[in-house]
Design a protein around this motif. Structure first.
Motif, PDB file in Angstrom:
ATOM      1  N   ALA A   1       0.807  -1.222   0.000  1.00 45.43           N
ATOM      2  CA  ALA A   1       0.000   0.000   0.000  1.00 45.43           C
ATOM      3  C   ALA A   1       0.840   1.273   0.000  1.00 45.43           C
ATOM      4  O   ALA A   1       0.476   2.263  -0.633  1.00 45.43           O
ATOM      5  CB  ALA A   1      -0.929   0.004   1.212  1.00 45.43           C
TER       6      ALA A   1
ATOM      7  N   PHE B   1      -3.264   3.997   7.548  1.00 50.67           N
ATOM      8  CA  PHE B   1      -3.502   2.745   6.831  1.00 50.67           C
ATOM      9  C   PHE B   1      -3.872   1.641   7.823  1.00 50.67           C
ATOM     10  O   PHE B   1      -4.822   0.875   7.603  1.00 50.67           O
ATOM     11  CB  PHE B   1      -2.262   2.348   6.024  1.00 50.67           C
TER      12      PHE B   1
ATOM     13  N   THR C   1      -7.676   1.019   6.930  1.00 46.41           N
ATOM     14  CA  THR C   1      -7.739  -0.140   6.040  1.00 46.41           C
ATOM     15  C   THR C   1      -7.758  -1.457   6.811  1.00 46.41           C
ATOM     16  O   THR C   1      -8.539  -2.348   6.500  1.00 46.41           O
ATOM     17  CB  THR C   1      -6.552  -0.130   5.053  1.00 46.41           C
TER      18      THR C   1
END
Length: 173
Positions: free
Chosen positions: A16, A60, A64
């Motif tokens: 990512a 993140f 996520t």
């Protein structure tokens, strides 16, 4: 309950945010501790994040991966390696084990971005790290001492902080 190993976390972060991770250099534990068997090199298994990409990596992890609870922020003083390591521990609200992000900064310029705008719980942890180690968290809304008085000079948890006070007067090692 989510279970994410450090290796899996590194892989997800690398996919990512390809430029966010650093390959950690092993740190020599020197001088060797008196209670330990030998001098050794230490390499933590957790991801080592570039200081300037800490906020991106932490967001993140939260947005996520779902690790929304920032449990604590700790500082490790590697005096002989010339750096501090700031350790961020996150938990998932559904339970399970924690995940860790690490950031290394040089002792002579310990600056890292603040997570307080994104995690209000980081506020006091960052103030503690500032007060006791001298870590500067850019973007922190109120980076002032939390334990020591304003006129106090130095950072008492640094390994090179001189021992002082009546307990140590006249004591020699």
């Amino acid at each position: 309950m989510p279970e994410l190993t450090p290796t899996e976390l590194k892989a997800k972060l690398a996919a990512a945010l390809p430029d966010a991770l650093l390959e950690p250099e092993p740190i020599a534990i020197s001088p060797p501790p008196k209670h330990g068997p030998f001098a050794a090199l230490f390499t933590p298994p957790d991801p080592l994040v570039r200081p300037q990409r800490l906020v991106d990596a932490a967001l993140f992890v939260r947005d996520t991966l779902g690790y929304a609870y920032l449990s604590d922020i700790a500082v490790v003083d590697y005096l002989y390696a010339g750096c501090f390591e700031i350790v961020y521990r996150f938990y998932h609200p559904a339970g399970g084990s924690s995940i860790v992000l690490r950031v290394r900064v040089p002792r002579d310029e310990p600056v890292v971005p603040s997570l307080t705008p994104y995690w209000p719980a980081a506020h006091f942890h960052e103030r503690e790290a500032y007060d006791l180690f001298g870590i500067v968290f850019t973007g922190h809304p109120y980076l002032h001492r939390i334990y020591m008085w304003d006129e106090f000079e130095g950072f008492p948890m640094r390994k090179d902080f001189p021992r002082q006070g009546d307990k140590y007067l006249g004591a020699e090692e």
